[in-house]
Design a protein around this motif. Structure first.
Motif, PDB file in Angstrom:
ATOM      1  N   PRO A 138      15.798  -9.797  -2.183  1.00  0.00           N
ATOM      2  CA  PRO A 138      14.926  -9.527  -1.129  1.00  0.00           C
ATOM      3  C   PRO A 138      13.716 -10.249  -1.752  1.00  0.00           C
ATOM      4  O   PRO A 138      13.565 -10.794  -2.964  1.00  0.00           O
ATOM      5  N   GLY A 152      17.399  -1.805  -0.672  1.00  0.00           N
ATOM      6  CA  GLY A 152      16.327  -0.690  -1.014  1.00  0.00           C
ATOM      7  C   GLY A 152      17.124   0.571  -1.288  1.00  0.00           C
ATOM      8  O   GLY A 152      16.333   1.545  -1.710  1.00  0.00           O
ATOM      9  N   GLU A 158      10.285   1.899   3.145  1.00  0.00           N
ATOM     10  CA  GLU A 158      10.171   0.629   2.710  1.00  0.00           C
ATOM     11  C   GLU A 158       9.293   0.383   1.272  1.00  0.00           C
ATOM     12  O   GLU A 158       8.487  -0.552   1.300  1.00  0.00           O
ATOM     13  N   TRP A 159       9.728   1.297   0.467  1.00  0.00           N
ATOM     14  CA  TRP A 159       9.093   1.432  -0.890  1.00  0.00           C
ATOM     15  C   TRP A 159       9.776   0.391  -1.737  1.00  0.00           C
ATOM     16  O   TRP A 159      11.260   0.460  -1.576  1.00  0.00           O
ATOM     17  N   HIS A 160       9.019  -0.360  -2.543  1.00  0.00           N
ATOM     18  CA  HIS A 160      10.023  -1.488  -3.364  1.00  0.00           C
ATOM     19  C   HIS A 160      10.096  -1.019  -4.921  1.00  0.00           C
ATOM     20  O   HIS A 160       9.351  -1.030  -5.677  1.00  0.00           O
ATOM     21  N   TRP A 184      10.810  -9.472  -2.364  1.00  0.00           N
ATOM     22  CA  TRP A 184       9.990  -8.557  -3.197  1.00  0.00           C
ATOM     23  C   TRP A 184      10.531  -8.588  -4.862  1.00  0.00           C
ATOM     24  O   TRP A 184      10.218  -8.117  -5.644  1.00  0.00           O
ATOM     25  N   TRP A 199      13.853   3.918   0.674  1.00  0.00           N
ATOM     26  CA  TRP A 199      14.331   3.003   1.444  1.00  0.00           C
ATOM     27  C   TRP A 199      13.778   2.971   2.913  1.00  0.00           C
ATOM     28  O   TRP A 199      13.340   1.993   3.450  1.00  0.00           O
TER      29      TRP A 199
END
Length: 400
Positions: free
Chosen positions: A67, A93, A34-36, A69, A31
């Motif tokens: 979000p 996230g 900022e990894w998805h 993504w 999180w």
């Protein structure tokens, strides 16, 4: 008096808790970085937020609470949105870490319920088996996607093998709640019926009906749309011909190149397979093999469900545990190696590649389905042979 026997389970569960904390820590790092990760867990959260905000749960486009993504629809029953409300307060996230941590505990519960003598033998056995189970494709993919398959499986096992077996007044409730999140666990209600647990089956059905009925009061439009249209809309679920749909419907759809009669044929095959499956469930349960009977129902459900993604096949965990405790260690090793091999990931797929398979690739690409179907038929044949042998051995005695 020595306290060592008591310290073993305490130490084991502390290590499981450490694994769960590590999973949450990994999610926290993802999180912050900022990894998805964990798209499915984000959908659970989005469904809860959408419900709380009074927005439409089943729109044609993606939920506005998702979000950018994640562009997946909310495909779960209305009551799932209510049950996912605890995730609404978690950042999008971070839901992957939360669901993953709970899933690790659920995996440990599954192993403890399925093979207590195995995992309680040493302080390291339970956490060690949890780590080993993560090598199985359905398990690590469930964790990677942020899916709740491990949690639902643990709920069913706890309910059927612990609560129902002990005659608890709460028996059946967890099955009903699990079915309210995903419809597939509904099959464990007839399992309870055919194994003679009518009150538990009634409670399971009651819990499911109450939860889904409540949604007709809270969000009548969404509830009505789900049960009249969305639940049967295949476009919301994904391409059934994709290799990762390891169900009879997926196999037939790939073989027939999505012929309009594919689902009907798959359901027909499933109906035929119900005969040996029900016979096995009854026979195993009467013999005191409750877990074996439950696993027959679970794998039959995976076969007949219109869509069974490969990560739904987490029931291989209690299967391997059962085989080990029964002394079938070689078979357990083969089954474990098969589901750890990621065979369905190495076969060409996507972009209609499934329609160009030859016989060899078709066997590999449908291997989960074929192994489960042949396993049920093979076990039924073995049990029938044993029954016939036992019957013939009693015949001469009766004649005397």
């Amino acid at each position: 008096m020595s306290t060592r026997p008591r310290s073993k389970p305490r130490t084991a569960w502390l290590l499981v808790a450490a694994l769960a904390v590590a999973m949450f820590g990994l999610g926290l790092g993802a999180w912050l970085g900022e990894w998805h990760l964990g798209a499915d867990s984000v959908v659970y959260r989005a469904g809860a937020l959408t419900f709380l905000r009074g927005q439409h749960l089943y729109p044609a486009e993606a939920l506005s609470t998702l979000p950018s993504w994640v562009l997946l629809p909310f495909t779960y029953p209305p009551a799932a949105a209510l049950l996912f409300v605890p995730l609404a307060g978690v950042p999008a996230g971070l839901t992957w870490g939360v669901v993953g941590a709970v899933s690790i505990v659920a995996l440990a519960v599954t192993l403890h319920v399925s093979a207590p003598k195995l995992v309680d033998a040493r302080w390291w056995a339970l956490p060690g088996c949890v780590v080993l189970a993560m090598a199985l494709e359905p398990v690590w993919k469930t964790l990677l996607l942020g899916q709740i398959n491990l949690i639902l499986m643990a709920m069913v096992l706890l309910d059927v093998l612990v609560l129902c077996a002990r005659g608890s007044r709460w028996g059946g409730i967890l099955v009903g709640v699990a079915a309210a999140v995903k419809l597939t666990p509904l099959i464990f209600i007839p399992h309870l019926l055919i194994t003679g647990r009518r009150q538990d089956a009634a409670r399971a059905l009651g819990a499911f009906v109450v939860l889904e009925g409540l949604m007709f009061l809270l969000i009548p439009g969404d509830a009505s749309q789900y049960w009249t249209r969305s639940a049967s809309d295949p476009s919301r679920i994904g391409a059934v011909s994709w290799i990762f749909d390891q169900s009879l419907n997926g196999l037939v759809s790939r073989t027939s190149h999505l012929a309009p009669w594919s689902l009907k044929l798959a359901l027909g095959i499933g109906a035929l397979l119900a005969v040996p499956s029900i016979w096995l469930v009854v026979r195993l349960h009467r013999r005191g093999e409750a877990l074996g009977a439950l696993l027959v129902t679970a794998f039959y459900a995976l076969l007949v469900s219109p869509v069974s993604w490969s990560h739904h096949w987490v029931w291989v965990v209690p299967l391997v545990a059962l085989l080990v405790t029964r002394g079938r260690k070689v078979v357990a090793l083969v089954v474990g190696a098969f589901f750890a091999s990621c065979v369905v990931m190495i076969v060409p797929n996507g972009g209609n590649a499934e329609f160009r398979w030859g016989w060899g690739l078709s066997i590999l690409g449908n291997s989960y389905v074929l192994v489960a179907a042949l396993g049920i038929l093979g076990l039924a044949a073995w049990e029938l042979r044993q029954a016939l042998v036992a019957g013939s051995s009693r015949g001469p005695v009766a004649d005397r």
